[in-house]
Design a protein around this motif. Structure first.
Motif, PDB file in Angstrom:
ATOM      1  N   CYS A 139      -9.181  10.354   4.218  1.00  0.00           N
ATOM      2  CA  CYS A 139      -7.873  10.270   4.631  1.00  0.00           C
ATOM      3  C   CYS A 139      -7.715  11.401   5.554  1.00  0.00           C
ATOM      4  O   CYS A 139      -6.986  11.170   6.742  1.00  0.00           O
ATOM      5  CB  CYS A 139      -6.939  10.556   3.567  1.00  0.00           C
ATOM      6  N   ALA A 140      -8.231  12.489   5.586  1.00  0.00           N
ATOM      7  CA  ALA A 140      -8.464  13.483   6.319  1.00  0.00           C
ATOM      8  C   ALA A 140      -8.805  13.187   7.769  1.00  0.00           C
ATOM      9  O   ALA A 140      -8.404  13.593   8.935  1.00  0.00           O
ATOM     10  CB  ALA A 140      -8.885  14.862   5.795  1.00  0.00           C
ATOM     11  N   ALA A 141      -9.781  12.390   7.622  1.00  0.00           N
ATOM     12  CA  ALA A 141     -10.723  11.967   9.005  1.00  0.00           C
ATOM     13  C   ALA A 141      -9.811  11.113   9.627  1.00  0.00           C
ATOM     14  O   ALA A 141      -9.605  11.048  10.991  1.00  0.00           O
ATOM     15  CB  ALA A 141     -11.908  11.683   8.736  1.00  0.00           C
ATOM     16  N   PHE A 142      -9.100  10.226   9.076  1.00  0.00           N
ATOM     17  CA  PHE A 142      -8.355   9.319   9.652  1.00  0.00           C
ATOM     18  C   PHE A 142      -7.141   9.910  10.292  1.00  0.00           C
ATOM     19  O   PHE A 142      -6.683   9.438  11.330  1.00  0.00           O
ATOM     20  CB  PHE A 142      -7.912   8.118   8.641  1.00  0.00           C
ATOM     21  N   SER A 143      -6.396  10.839   9.559  1.00  0.00           N
ATOM     22  CA  SER A 143      -5.170  11.596  10.143  1.00  0.00           C
ATOM     23  C   SER A 143      -5.619  12.236  11.197  1.00  0.00           C
ATOM     24  O   SER A 143      -4.732  12.367  12.202  1.00  0.00           O
ATOM     25  CB  SER A 143      -4.658  12.629   8.923  1.00  0.00           C
ATOM     26  N   SER A 144      -6.992  13.022  11.461  1.00  0.00           N
ATOM     27  CA  SER A 144      -7.273  13.613  12.659  1.00  0.00           C
ATOM     28  C   SER A 144      -7.582  12.657  13.829  1.00  0.00           C
ATOM     29  O   SER A 144      -7.056  12.794  14.785  1.00  0.00           O
ATOM     30  CB  SER A 144      -8.521  14.419  12.437  1.00  0.00           C
ATOM     31  N   LEU A 145      -8.085  11.355  13.381  1.00  0.00           N
ATOM     32  CA  LEU A 145      -8.102  10.247  14.374  1.00  0.00           C
ATOM     33  C   LEU A 145      -6.805  10.142  15.296  1.00  0.00           C
ATOM     34  O   LEU A 145      -6.758   9.644  16.323  1.00  0.00           O
ATOM     35  CB  LEU A 145      -8.968   9.055  13.635  1.00  0.00           C
ATOM     36  N   VAL A 146      -5.707   9.810  14.127  1.00  0.00           N
ATOM     37  CA  VAL A 146      -4.356   9.229  14.832  1.00  0.00           C
ATOM     38  C   VAL A 146      -3.872  10.388  15.698  1.00  0.00           C
ATOM     39  O   VAL A 146      -3.048  10.165  16.722  1.00  0.00           O
ATOM     40  CB  VAL A 146      -3.514   8.859  13.589  1.00  0.00           C
ATOM     41  N   ASP A 147      -4.197  11.853  15.118  1.00  0.00           N
ATOM     42  CA  ASP A 147      -3.502  12.680  15.958  1.00  0.00           C
ATOM     43  C   ASP A 147      -4.146  12.769  17.340  1.00  0.00           C
ATOM     44  O   ASP A 147      -3.485  13.412  18.303  1.00  0.00           O
ATOM     45  CB  ASP A 147      -3.896  14.098  15.255  1.00  0.00           C
ATOM     46  N   PHE A 155      -7.419   1.442  13.943  1.00  0.00           N
ATOM     47  CA  PHE A 155      -6.479   1.451  12.823  1.00  0.00           C
ATOM     48  C   PHE A 155      -6.786   0.622  11.651  1.00  0.00           C
ATOM     49  O   PHE A 155      -6.461   0.835  10.423  1.00  0.00           O
ATOM     50  CB  PHE A 155      -4.951   0.906  13.376  1.00  0.00           C
ATOM     51  N   GLY A 156      -7.824  -0.352  11.875  1.00  0.00           N
ATOM     52  CA  GLY A 156      -8.110  -1.184  10.623  1.00  0.00           C
ATOM     53  C   GLY A 156      -8.910  -0.342   9.868  1.00  0.00           C
ATOM     54  O   GLY A 156      -9.165  -0.732   8.676  1.00  0.00           O
ATOM     55  N   ASP A 157      -9.422   0.820  10.307  1.00  0.00           N
ATOM     56  CA  ASP A 157     -10.140   1.746   9.388  1.00  0.00           C
ATOM     57  C   ASP A 157      -9.422   2.532   8.343  1.00  0.00           C
ATOM     58  O   ASP A 157      -9.795   3.226   7.495  1.00  0.00           O
ATOM     59  CB  ASP A 157     -11.270   2.579   9.915  1.00  0.00           C
ATOM     60  N   ILE A 158      -7.902   2.264   8.501  1.00  0.00           N
ATOM     61  CA  ILE A 158      -7.111   3.429   7.455  1.00  0.00           C
ATOM     62  C   ILE A 158      -7.507   3.127   6.174  1.00  0.00           C
ATOM     63  O   ILE A 158      -7.496   1.916   5.546  1.00  0.00           O
ATOM     64  CB  ILE A 158      -5.648   2.696   7.835  1.00  0.00           C
ATOM     65  N   PRO A 159      -7.747   4.218   5.477  1.00  0.00           N
ATOM     66  CA  PRO A 159      -8.272   4.077   3.945  1.00  0.00           C
ATOM     67  C   PRO A 159      -7.106   4.141   3.015  1.00  0.00           C
ATOM     68  O   PRO A 159      -6.974   4.869   2.141  1.00  0.00           O
ATOM     69  CB  PRO A 159      -8.850   5.563   3.971  1.00  0.00           C
ATOM     70  N   LEU A 160      -6.408   2.913   3.091  1.00  0.00           N
ATOM     71  CA  LEU A 160      -5.440   2.861   1.924  1.00  0.00           C
ATOM     72  C   LEU A 160      -6.027   2.393   0.630  1.00  0.00           C
ATOM     73  O   LEU A 160      -7.087   1.738   0.594  1.00  0.00           O
ATOM     74  CB  LEU A 160      -4.411   1.590   2.536  1.00  0.00           C
ATOM     75  N   VAL A 186       1.745   7.783   9.543  1.00  0.00           N
ATOM     76  CA  VAL A 186       0.464   7.525   8.796  1.00  0.00           C
ATOM     77  C   VAL A 186       0.281   8.365   7.562  1.00  0.00           C
ATOM     78  O   VAL A 186      -0.329   7.835   6.662  1.00  0.00           O
ATOM     79  CB  VAL A 186      -0.706   7.567   9.998  1.00  0.00           C
ATOM     80  N   GLN A 187       0.450   9.425   7.913  1.00  0.00           N
ATOM     81  CA  GLN A 187       0.382  10.581   6.637  1.00  0.00           C
ATOM     82  C   GLN A 187       1.186  10.003   5.270  1.00  0.00           C
ATOM     83  O   GLN A 187       0.843  10.150   4.371  1.00  0.00           O
ATOM     84  CB  GLN A 187       0.628  11.968   7.113  1.00  0.00           C
ATOM     85  N   ALA A 188       2.428   9.512   5.688  1.00  0.00           N
ATOM     86  CA  ALA A 188       3.519   9.297   4.776  1.00  0.00           C
ATOM     87  C   ALA A 188       2.967   8.126   3.858  1.00  0.00           C
ATOM     88  O   ALA A 188       2.869   7.778   2.816  1.00  0.00           O
ATOM     89  CB  ALA A 188       4.770   8.993   5.362  1.00  0.00           C
ATOM     90  N   LEU A 189       2.242   7.169   4.986  1.00  0.00           N
ATOM     91  CA  LEU A 189       1.738   5.829   4.379  1.00  0.00           C
ATOM     92  C   LEU A 189       0.418   6.041   3.349  1.00  0.00           C
ATOM     93  O   LEU A 189       0.353   5.201   2.388  1.00  0.00           O
ATOM     94  CB  LEU A 189       1.520   4.911   5.577  1.00  0.00           C
ATOM     95  N   LEU A 190      -0.473   6.884   3.917  1.00  0.00           N
ATOM     96  CA  LEU A 190      -1.683   7.316   2.986  1.00  0.00           C
ATOM     97  C   LEU A 190      -1.141   7.946   1.748  1.00  0.00           C
ATOM     98  O   LEU A 190      -1.897   7.682   0.744  1.00  0.00           O
ATOM     99  CB  LEU A 190      -2.539   8.242   3.881  1.00  0.00           C
ATOM    100  N   GLY A 191      -0.314   9.097   1.938  1.00  0.00           N
ATOM    101  CA  GLY A 191       0.314   9.577   0.678  1.00  0.00           C
ATOM    102  C   GLY A 191       0.867   8.710  -0.300  1.00  0.00           C
ATOM    103  O   GLY A 191       0.444   8.678  -1.541  1.00  0.00           O
ATOM    104  N   ALA A 192       1.780   7.667  -0.030  1.00  0.00           N
ATOM    105  CA  ALA A 192       2.307   6.780  -0.901  1.00  0.00           C
ATOM    106  C   ALA A 192       1.237   5.727  -1.350  1.00  0.00           C
ATOM    107  O   ALA A 192       1.415   5.191  -2.600  1.00  0.00           O
ATOM    108  CB  ALA A 192       3.321   6.103  -0.016  1.00  0.00           C
ATOM    109  N   SER A 193       0.464   5.325  -0.647  1.00  0.00           N
ATOM    110  CA  SER A 193      -0.717   4.303  -1.076  1.00  0.00           C
ATOM    111  C   SER A 193      -1.478   5.163  -2.134  1.00  0.00           C
ATOM    112  O   SER A 193      -1.525   4.195  -3.178  1.00  0.00           O
ATOM    113  CB  SER A 193      -1.536   4.062   0.249  1.00  0.00           C
TER     114      SER A 193
END
Length: 343
Positions: A139-147, A155-160, A186-193
């Motif tokens: 999740c941290a890596a993906f958040s950095s990617l989107v930043d 985006f298909g790699d989002i770790p939901l 994205v952070q909100a989506l990851l957190g909720a997931s």
């Protein structure tokens, strides 16, 4: 010999002995970009050095030294001329050696001199961390990617979380912070997931997902809607299942795997083994490198074929699970079932 007479010979010598090998080396190491032409049969190939590649455009320097910009929407395939270190990392990833790939990508990343390569590495590390049981790092890596690129092609790699997997303590803390004060959707989506797997956080997670379902970014809104289905499929009726199945086509192909997995689970509960197996198998076909859903989808699909008396099909899927997802918790169960089928 006069200098003027020597110069042409020196120039020819330099051209043949130095410049041509250098040019050949550049040609051999050229990146290739395949783009859609005016018709479906018209495919253009551009060779050169990619200097940037994001969710909007790809920029490449071609042989003349000119920059060419290609809209990302027109790109069919990119064939980078990787360094040896990157090629090794990509090979390990393709083999499913995610632990080995992590070290290889980290090494390659130290020498990566272009932002688009570093983003590619972040996307790969996202998948590797998720597949090796470290979702907090994923999740941290993906958040950095989107930043780095909000419209990322990765985006298909989002770790939901599409299963009942519980977050690690580190991820629970991180997800709670993101849910309380997200810097991005994205952070909100990851957190909720991820927090949705915890009973005490489920209501808060669902409220966040319902809010994100109205997000102007269609990727966010459609994924949030699909994530809500995690709580709905166990009690869904046939009409609700049919509506959810129809909604999957609205997602981009690289974001459909989790939804097909949930659809398959709902059809299993409805005792529709043939339909369930077909839906479940779409998950590993679309996302073979997403171990959590791909391995469980293979296990469930194999069970459906067993119930239908199609033991050869079931055995084939169990073998697929064992061979390609050796580190998955599902592999041991698949091995036991396969041994029983082969008696």
């Amino acid at each position: 010999m006069p200098f003027g007479a020597l110069l042409p010979r020196l120039s020819l010598h330099l051209l043949l002995g130095v410049m041509l090998p250098a040019l050949a080396s550049l040609s051999a190491a050229a990146d290739e970009v395949l783009e859609q032409g005016r018709s479906s049969r018209d495919v253009k190939t551009t060779r050169g050095q990619i200097v940037d590649y994001d969710g909007r455009n790809l920029t490449i320097i071609i042989g003349t030294g000119q920059e060419k910009t290609i809209p990302t929407s027109k790109i069919l395939e990119v064939r980078p001329a990787w360094t040896d270190a990157m090629a090794q990392a990509e090979s390990l990833f393709a083999q499913g050696d995610y632990a080995g790939a992590i070290d290889a990508y980290r090494t390659a990343g130290q020498a990566a001199d272009k932002a688009w390569i570093r983003r590619h590495i972040l996307a790969r590390l996202t998948r590797c961390y998720h597949n090796t049981g470290r979702p907090e790092l994923a999740c941290a890596a993906f958040s950095s990617l989107v930043d780095s690129d909000a419209q990322t092609i990765h985006f298909g790699d989002i770790p939901l979380n599409w299963t009942a997997e519980q977050p690690t303590p580190a991820l629970e803390q991180q997800a709670a912070a993101w849910l309380a004060s997200p810097k991005s959707a994205v952070q909100a989506l990851l957190g909720a997931s991820w927090l949705g797997s915890l009973a005490v956080k489920r209501t808060e997670a669902q409220r966040t997902l319902q809010s994100l379902a109205a997000n102007p970014d269609s990727r966010i809104s459609l994924l949030a809607t699909a994530q809500l289905w995690r709580y709905q499929w166990p009690t869904a009726n046939e009409e609700e299942i049919a509506r959810f199945a129809a909604s999957i086509d609205r997602l981009p192909p690289d974001l459909r795997g989790g939804s097909y997995y949930l659809l398959g689970r709902a059809l299993v509960r409805q005792k529709k083994p043939q339909e369930a197996a077909l839906a479940l198998l779409r998950a590993p076909v679309l996302h073979a490198d997403q171990q959590a859903i791909a391995s469980d989808a293979l296990r469930l699909a194999a069970q459906q074929f067993e119930g239908l008396g199609q033991t050869e099909e079931a055995a084939s899927l169990y073998r697929e699970l064992i061979n390609h997802y050796k580190t998955s918790p599902m592999a041991a169960e698949a091995q036991t079932r396969l041994q029983l089928l082969e008696k």
